[in-house]
Design an enzyme around this catalytic site. Sequence first.
Site, PDB file in Angstrom:
ATOM      1  N   GLY A  81      39.629  48.617  37.909  1.00 44.09           N
ATOM      2  CA  GLY A  81      38.784  48.647  36.713  1.00 44.09           C
ATOM      3  C   GLY A  81      38.565  50.058  36.198  1.00 44.09           C
ATOM      4  N   ASP A 176      39.945  48.793  47.520  1.00 42.67           N
ATOM      5  CA  ASP A 176      41.207  48.071  47.725  1.00 42.67           C
ATOM      6  C   ASP A 176      42.410  48.957  47.401  1.00 42.67           C
ATOM      7  OD1 ASP A 176      40.174  45.643  48.636  1.00 42.67           O
ATOM      8  OD2 ASP A 176      39.800  44.939  46.599  1.00 42.67           O
ATOM      9  N   LYS A 202      37.405  56.120  43.014  1.00 44.28           N
ATOM     10  CA  LYS A 202      36.973  55.661  41.694  1.00 44.28           C
ATOM     11  C   LYS A 202      36.303  54.304  41.804  1.00 44.28           C
ATOM     12  CE  LYS A 202      38.600  52.455  40.090  1.00 44.28           C
ATOM     13  NZ  LYS A 202      39.260  51.227  39.700  1.00 44.28           N
ATOM     14  N   THR A 203      35.238  54.063  41.161  1.00 43.15           N
ATOM     15  CA  THR A 203      34.705  52.743  40.820  1.00 43.15           C
ATOM     16  C   THR A 203      33.266  52.898  40.338  1.00 43.15           C
ATOM     17  OG1 THR A 203      34.135  50.492  41.474  1.00 43.15           O
ATOM     18  CG2 THR A 203      34.075  52.085  43.258  1.00 43.15           C
ATOM     19  N   ASP A 205      31.237  50.721  40.584  1.00 42.19           N
ATOM     20  CA  ASP A 205      30.403  49.917  41.490  1.00 42.19           C
ATOM     21  C   ASP A 205      29.633  50.773  42.502  1.00 42.19           C
ATOM     22  OD1 ASP A 205      31.695  47.963  40.136  1.00 42.19           O
ATOM     23  OD2 ASP A 205      32.859  47.210  41.828  1.00 42.19           O
TER      24      ASP A 205
HETATM   25  P1  FBP Z   1      37.031  48.400  40.485  1.00 45.99           P
HETATM   26  O1  FBP Z   1      36.409  48.031  41.789  1.00 45.99           O
HETATM   27  O2  FBP Z   1      38.476  48.174  40.409  1.00 45.99           O
HETATM   28  O3  FBP Z   1      36.652  49.805  40.089  1.00 45.99           O
HETATM   29  O4  FBP Z   1      36.409  47.471  39.355  1.00 45.99           O
HETATM   30  C1  FBP Z   1      35.065  47.415  39.117  1.00 45.99           C
HETATM   31  C2  FBP Z   1      34.666  46.320  38.162  1.00 45.99           C
HETATM   32  O5  FBP Z   1      34.201  46.903  36.966  1.00 45.99           O
HETATM   33  C3  FBP Z   1      33.614  45.413  38.787  1.00 45.99           C
HETATM   34  O6  FBP Z   1      32.319  45.931  38.610  1.00 45.99           O
HETATM   35  C4  FBP Z   1      33.861  44.124  38.074  1.00 45.99           C
HETATM   36  O7  FBP Z   1      33.457  43.023  38.848  1.00 45.99           O
HETATM   37  C5  FBP Z   1      35.348  44.100  37.881  1.00 45.99           C
HETATM   38  O8  FBP Z   1      35.751  45.450  37.832  1.00 45.99           O
HETATM   39  C6  FBP Z   1      35.793  43.401  36.631  1.00 45.99           C
HETATM   40  O9  FBP Z   1      37.173  43.313  36.642  1.00 45.99           O
HETATM   41  P2  FBP Z   1      38.090  43.126  35.365  1.00 45.99           P
HETATM   42  O10 FBP Z   1      38.169  44.449  34.685  1.00 45.99           O
HETATM   43  O11 FBP Z   1      39.399  42.745  35.943  1.00 45.99           O
HETATM   44  O12 FBP Z   1      37.453  42.108  34.494  1.00 45.99           O
END
Ligand code: FBP
Length: 552
Positions: A81, A176, A202-203, A205
Amino acid sequence: MELSPLQTARYTYEPKLPPVLKSSISAIQLSLGEPTESIADQAALKAQFSKTYGKPIATFVSGRNAEPSKDLRVGVILSGGQAPGGHNVITGLYDGLKKINPKSTLYGFLGGPSGLIDNQAVEFDDSFIDRFRNTGGFDIIGSGRTKIETDEQFLSVLKTAQERKLNAVVVIGGDDSNTNAALLAEYFVAEGTDIQVIGVPKTIDGDLKNEYIETSFGFDTACKTYSELIGNICRDANSAKKYWHFIKLMGRSASHIALECALQTRPNVALISEEVEANKQSLGSIVDSIAEVVKKRSSKGENFGIVLVPEGLIEFIPEMKVLISELNDLLAHHTDDFAVLKGFQAQYEFVHGKLSSSSAQAFSSLPQGIRAQLMADRDPHGNVQVSLIDTEKLLIQMVGEKLAAERASGTFNGKFSGLAHFFGYEGRCAFPSNFDADYCYSLGYTACLLINSGLTGYISSVRNMARPSSEWVAGGIPLTMMMNREKRHGKDKPVIRKALVELDGAPFKELVKNRDQWATQTSYRYPGAIQYYGPSEVCDQPTITLALEQKA
Ligand code: FBP
């Protein structure tokens, strides 16, 4: 493309660096610590990562750099994300490589890991890079969630790296993706190559953190963006005095974003998934507790309020956790049978018949929309896509039904009108705050120093982040140090452990200390928009979470 005044101004912003990185490359020395262990499952991980397990922590200090300034060829991917600051990791990496040796080359692989597999890349130059300095988004090369998993995929990545004569691959991703980086590092060594792999945390979250990775990039900007919006809603609620706003916040499993936004804005209710799990709170009891706050405020004539709901809540409610785990296993083992079923009813009956009786009961008690969302496609890592589950709407419906029943029996005579919001995508591509712009540039720059030092299987790290950048420390943490084994797609796999909210941690304790007062007395705090220019106490502050964690 016409540029906004802010974008034009941000192009010339100079990110602040840890002091050691301001020196010339020849004066940056690598210091290595003692061998390390993984956080759990040491024997199994040592066997699986026999070439890269247990490396020492790396720190860059002032001194003499023993490495020659190599002409490096590096490939970079953005994985998963979006998170504010990704572009600055790439600009920091580019500038660092060029400083080490102007002949160095940086390739950006397109669309995430699949770009590496398919060898789709662009080569960066100054004018390309300059258009993305200090900007939000991942549009510089795009991102993706493909997992490098099969033997063929690993081989394709190796071929790509060899065809482009890469010295290293940099993976900018979450837990991941960095697990994938660790596997790739091991694979390259096992194949007898010296291609290095470096990860970058990165994230939005905030769940990729530990003693050495103090925060993942993007968390700061995303939380500040959501907090601005929540503060605005708080003020609207307190002006109109007629709605209960239920605001779901992204963050996947961990509630770090919900907790930080609660500390920033002081809502009436802030649910924290990790606490729900620890207290074994059922869905019914969560609904009861929210309804209690609604009633208390209503008795004072305040028929409005703010409830923050972490995105992953449903996975932490004990009966739902068991249900989701059974669904994950079931869908992993019956993928083909499930795929041919047409329509909700057929899918529901198929799944319902295979669940344990308690899970079947929990499943059937949910509204149809939520049941369909729980059966929807998993992400490539086997996770339920919690951003697609309307928990905030479920809670409004259940609290509304409970209060309607109380009104009918005469125990509630107030009003309850719920409005649902979901803040997630709004914050992932914001212009990075100064904190994220500085942090990300430093992470990219550090990554290229790790490469120049010949290290592999490391994640770039900048420490002491709650202090001014003049006290930041740069280095690298071995990826295997952050790993354990967990069940994914029904099988035990090595993974970087997600850092969930710690209930004995300072940020959660701060919430607990204040939340009874915030529940009944309207105490909203209005953080306002992120400021990029102005006094440091307005523009450069870290999150409350980081400040409290580092103070503790
Ligand atoms: P990452 O863990 O890859 O950084 O993604 C975070 C996130 O924004 C989460 O908070 C959310 O649940 C998910 O991505 C949403 O995924 P998508 O962009 O595939 O809709």
